[in-house]
Design a protein around this motif. Structure first.
Motif, mmCIF file in Angstrom:
data_model
loop_
_atom_site.group_PDB
_atom_site.id
_atom_site.type_symbol
_atom_site.label_atom_id
_atom_site.label_comp_id
_atom_site.label_asym_id
_atom_site.label_seq_id
_atom_site.Cartn_x
_atom_site.Cartn_y
_atom_site.Cartn_z
ATOM 1 N N GLU A 121 8.271 11.250 -2.211
ATOM 2 C CA GLU A 121 7.117 11.873 -1.553
ATOM 3 C C GLU A 121 6.008 10.845 -1.339
ATOM 4 O O GLU A 121 5.208 10.969 -0.418
ATOM 5 C CB GLU A 121 6.586 13.025 -2.400
ATOM 6 C CG GLU A 121 7.524 14.208 -2.512
ATOM 7 C CD GLU A 121 6.938 15.296 -3.377
ATOM 8 O OE1 GLU A 121 6.369 16.256 -2.823
ATOM 9 O OE2 GLU A 121 7.035 15.168 -4.624
ATOM 10 N N GLU A 122 5.979 9.843 -2.212
ATOM 11 C CA GLU A 122 5.009 8.763 -2.083
ATOM 12 C C GLU A 122 5.763 7.444 -2.196
ATOM 13 O O GLU A 122 6.591 7.262 -3.095
ATOM 14 C CB GLU A 122 3.943 8.873 -3.177
ATOM 15 C CG GLU A 122 2.773 7.937 -2.984
ATOM 16 C CD GLU A 122 1.646 8.218 -3.963
ATOM 17 O OE1 GLU A 122 0.649 8.826 -3.562
ATOM 18 O OE2 GLU A 122 1.772 7.836 -5.152
ATOM 19 N N ILE A 123 5.493 6.533 -1.269
ATOM 20 C CA ILE A 123 6.222 5.266 -1.201
ATOM 21 C C ILE A 123 5.218 4.121 -1.116
ATOM 22 O O ILE A 123 4.207 4.223 -0.414
ATOM 23 C CB ILE A 123 7.168 5.233 0.019
ATOM 24 C CG1 ILE A 123 8.274 6.289 -0.144
ATOM 25 C CG2 ILE A 123 7.779 3.846 0.207
ATOM 26 C CD1 ILE A 123 9.180 6.417 1.059
ATOM 27 N N ILE A 168 12.109 17.196 -1.403
ATOM 28 C CA ILE A 168 12.440 16.910 -0.013
ATOM 29 C C ILE A 168 13.931 17.148 0.170
ATOM 30 O O ILE A 168 14.744 16.649 -0.609
ATOM 31 C CB ILE A 168 12.089 15.455 0.362
ATOM 32 C CG1 ILE A 168 10.593 15.202 0.180
ATOM 33 C CG2 ILE A 168 12.510 15.139 1.787
ATOM 34 C CD1 ILE A 168 10.204 13.727 0.299
ATOM 35 N N GLN A 169 14.305 17.920 1.188
ATOM 36 C CA GLN A 169 15.709 18.245 1.400
ATOM 37 C C GLN A 169 16.109 18.002 2.856
ATOM 38 O O GLN A 169 15.267 17.863 3.739
ATOM 39 C CB GLN A 169 15.974 19.709 1.027
ATOM 40 C CG GLN A 169 15.922 19.987 -0.471
ATOM 41 C CD GLN A 169 17.068 19.340 -1.227
ATOM 42 O OE1 GLN A 169 18.178 19.196 -0.704
ATOM 43 N NE2 GLN A 169 16.817 18.929 -2.462
ATOM 44 N N MET A 218 0.846 -1.186 0.000
ATOM 45 C CA MET A 218 0.000 0.000 0.000
ATOM 46 C C MET A 218 0.887 1.243 0.000
ATOM 47 O O MET A 218 1.976 1.248 0.553
ATOM 48 C CB MET A 218 -0.920 -0.019 1.219
ATOM 49 C CG MET A 218 -1.970 1.076 1.219
ATOM 50 S SD MET A 218 -3.218 0.835 2.499
ATOM 51 C CE MET A 218 -4.113 -0.567 1.812
ATOM 52 N N LYS A 219 0.377 2.315 -0.598
ATOM 53 C CA LYS A 219 1.133 3.555 -0.688
ATOM 54 C C LYS A 219 0.876 4.450 0.519
ATOM 55 O O LYS A 219 -0.199 4.435 1.100
ATOM 56 C CB LYS A 219 0.756 4.316 -1.959
ATOM 57 C CG LYS A 219 1.224 3.668 -3.250
ATOM 58 C CD LYS A 219 0.856 4.534 -4.441
ATOM 59 C CE LYS A 219 1.332 3.900 -5.748
ATOM 60 N NZ LYS A 219 0.967 4.736 -6.918
ATOM 61 N N PHE A 220 1.900 5.241 0.876
ATOM 62 C CA PHE A 220 1.723 6.303 1.859
ATOM 63 C C PHE A 220 2.491 7.530 1.389
ATOM 64 O O PHE A 220 3.385 7.438 0.541
ATOM 65 C CB PHE A 220 2.189 5.869 3.247
ATOM 66 C CG PHE A 220 3.681 5.661 3.378
ATOM 67 C CD1 PHE A 220 4.512 6.701 3.779
ATOM 68 C CD2 PHE A 220 4.254 4.423 3.118
ATOM 69 C CE1 PHE A 220 5.879 6.517 3.900
ATOM 70 C CE2 PHE A 220 5.623 4.224 3.245
ATOM 71 C CZ PHE A 220 6.439 5.270 3.631
ATOM 72 N N LEU A 266 9.237 8.950 6.697
ATOM 73 C CA LEU A 266 9.378 7.502 6.868
ATOM 74 C C LEU A 266 9.873 6.878 5.570
ATOM 75 O O LEU A 266 9.425 7.272 4.483
ATOM 76 C CB LEU A 266 8.029 6.898 7.251
ATOM 77 C CG LEU A 266 7.939 5.367 7.368
ATOM 78 C CD1 LEU A 266 8.688 4.886 8.614
ATOM 79 C CD2 LEU A 266 6.472 4.921 7.423
ATOM 80 N N ALA A 267 10.762 5.899 5.678
ATOM 81 C CA ALA A 267 11.237 5.183 4.487
ATOM 82 C C ALA A 267 11.650 3.769 4.864
ATOM 83 O O ALA A 267 12.104 3.519 5.988
ATOM 84 C CB ALA A 267 12.404 5.919 3.844
ATOM 85 N N PRO A 268 11.512 2.827 3.917
ATOM 86 C CA PRO A 268 11.918 1.438 4.183
ATOM 87 C C PRO A 268 13.425 1.276 4.113
ATOM 88 O O PRO A 268 14.135 2.047 3.468
ATOM 89 C CB PRO A 268 11.230 0.660 3.052
ATOM 90 C CG PRO A 268 11.127 1.651 1.935
ATOM 91 C CD PRO A 268 10.908 2.988 2.579
#
Length: 506
Positions: A292-294, A231-232, A1-3, A271-273
């Motif tokens: 921006e979307e994962i 994103i920076q 699922m995307k977030f 948040l990131a995997p």
């Protein structure tokens, strides 16, 4: 699922996370704002609810005339044998300390201060044998890098010599250390390059707790430096393992706008995997780049925001989103939940002072939004009250009511550095007024609405002039209700009947 990122928007920097069975808990920095260290809960990593603050008393959080961007730096949250620990730094009031709780919603203990406190960004690590270690940055007159010491977790006393363990990869300001035991290695993860556009995340490992630590040849494991990306400043991360055994990182970053780029919402929580190389090194996101979307199979819940647009001040306590600047003078605030209003009485301090002023606010969490409030107030002498968008003492805009030569007037003022100017002022005969601030990514617009519904524009102010690139510091912008006697303690109440934060849908 995307977030979508950020997972917690607005001024919520330096996130730290821990997991207890199926629950996740996250804390962030608060600097000069009170209460300190908000704590959030989640069961899925993407939907977060604030359940309280860790520092809610002046004994836990003394903020005596604390300048902007001082106060509480970079907390770390950990859980061990039924107890939650949050360790952090009050940079001008005692240094490094920790508090504990059985229930993460509170209450939290009185602070336990470390002896010979040095450096910032303290982090706790509980080893498999139960011993506890404090990892942090260098202090005064020490070689730049990361230091570690065994501590007594009951008293905060040092049980060993404080040792230098890693200098990083050569980037400026090695900071934000976290130590983990994963498999046969101790992993030491830090940030370098400063919490700005050169920010990066680096990692090393060792089979021994004090090293020597081997630096990963593929460092940095996350950075957006030198990239044209929305994103920076990605960095200052903490790792957590999901219930499905996947690994994740929470970290700070900001979203600049315009050209030259500036950011005014502050550093937010993302948040990131994590993926692992064959040699056992973690990599964040898409080879260090964060979207921006994962999309991830580990995220099984839809991301949603339960937004409360209006606060009628009809409860016995304020919502967790409300924050004060420094330790509040309680006698200057009256929350009447039965009648539904919040009254402020101005202290002698103004918004430009580092002394405690009468101010209660909410973080700006969206570029596009509309803020409004209703005020009943008949100012006397030098009194004023109103609505501000606030970066720090020297950078803020406000609209308000004040007394001038025995008459009430509404005004719009800009404070940019050493310059303070009234952009517009109008005589105003009513005792009730509605203030509005309408924000988009580039500009704040200021309006008033009379009791008869007449709307008057007072002017505009650039968001970029309240950005970190211009105003400096580590915080983001806050919408605030305020009152001041401009050098004298006020006698009159400024009664705010409601506050509305409307997200502009685009």
């Amino acid at each position: 699922m995307k977030f979508k990122n950020p997972i917690i928007s607005g001024f919520y920097p330096d996130p730290s996370i821990c997991r207890v069975e199926n629950d996740f808990y996250l804390v962030t920095s608060t600097f000069e704002y009170f209460p300190g260290v908000p704590i959030f809960h989640s069961t899925d990593l993407v939907n977060w609810d604030q359940i309280g603050h860790c520092l809610t008393t002046t004994q836990q959080l003394p903020l005596n005339d604390t300048p902007s961007s001082c106060g509480i730096y970079a907390p770390t949250i950990r859980y061990h044998e039924g107890v939650f620990y949050v360790v952090t730094t009050n940079v001008l009031e005692g240094g490094n300390f920790f508090v504990t709780a059985i229930n993460p919603a509170g209450p939290w203990s009185e602070p336990i201060w470390f002896e010979n406190s040095q450096g910032i960004d303290p982090s706790l690590f509980f080893d498999e044998d139960g011993k506890c270690y404090l990892t942090g940055t260098s202090g005064n007159h020490e070689k730049s890098g990361i230091y570690q010491v065994e501590i007594d977790i009951k008293t905060g006393k040092y049980l060993s010599e404080r040792k230098f363990i890693w200098e990083g990869t050569g980037g400026a300001f090695p900071e934000g250390p976290h130590l983990y035991k994963i498999g046969k290695y101790y992993y030491l993860m830090i940030s370098e390059g400063g919490t700005e556009y050169g920010h990066m995340l680096t990692i090393s490992r060792s089979k021994n707790l004090y090293g020597p630590f081997e630096s990963y040849e593929g460092n940095p494991i996350m950075t957006h430096r030198s990239k044209n990306h929305p994103i920076q400043a990605t960095g200052h991360a903490d790792l957590v393992q999901h219930t499905d055994s996947s690994w994740w990182a929470v970290f700070l970053a900001f979203r600049p706008i315009g050209y030259p780029k500036k950011h005014h919402l502050g550093r937010e929580t993302f948040l990131a995997p994590i993926t692992w190389t064959e040699a056992g090194w973690p990599i964040v996101g898409d080879n260090g780049i964060i979207g921006e979307e994962i999309e991830s199979e580990s995220i099984t819940s839809a991301q949603h925001v339960e937004w409360k647009e209006r606060d009628d001040f009809d409860q016995s306590v304020l919502d967790f989103k409300w924050i004060f600047r420094r330790n509040l003078l309680k006698e200057n605030y009256l929350l009447n939940g039965e009648e539904g209003f919040l009254s402020l009485i101005g202290s002698s301090a103004t918004l430009r002072d580092t002394a405690t002023h009468t101010f209660v606010g909410r973080r700006q969490e969206h570029f596009d939004c509309e803020i409004s409030t209703s005020l009943q107030f008949k100012p006397q002498d030098s009194e004023e009250a109103g609505l501000t968008i606030f970066a720090n003492e020297n950078f803020h805009y406000e609209i308000g009511l004040r007394n001038m030569n025995g008459k009430t007037e509404v005004f719009f003022r800009k404070n940019i550095g050493s310059i303070s100017v009234i952009e517009k002022q109008l005589d105003y005969e009513e005792n009730t007024i509605e203030f509005r601030i309408i924000s988009d990514a580039e500009c704040y617009s200021f309006e008033i609405v009379s009791p008869t519904g007449d709307v008057t524009s007072l002017g505009t102010g650039e968001c970029g002039l309240l950005s970190t690139e211009v105003a400096g510091g580590f915080t983001g912008n806050v919408f605030g209700l305020y009152a001041t006697g401009n050098g004298e303690q006020s006698r009159n109440e400024a009664r705010f009947n409601w506050f509305n934060y409307k997200i502009a849908r685009k």
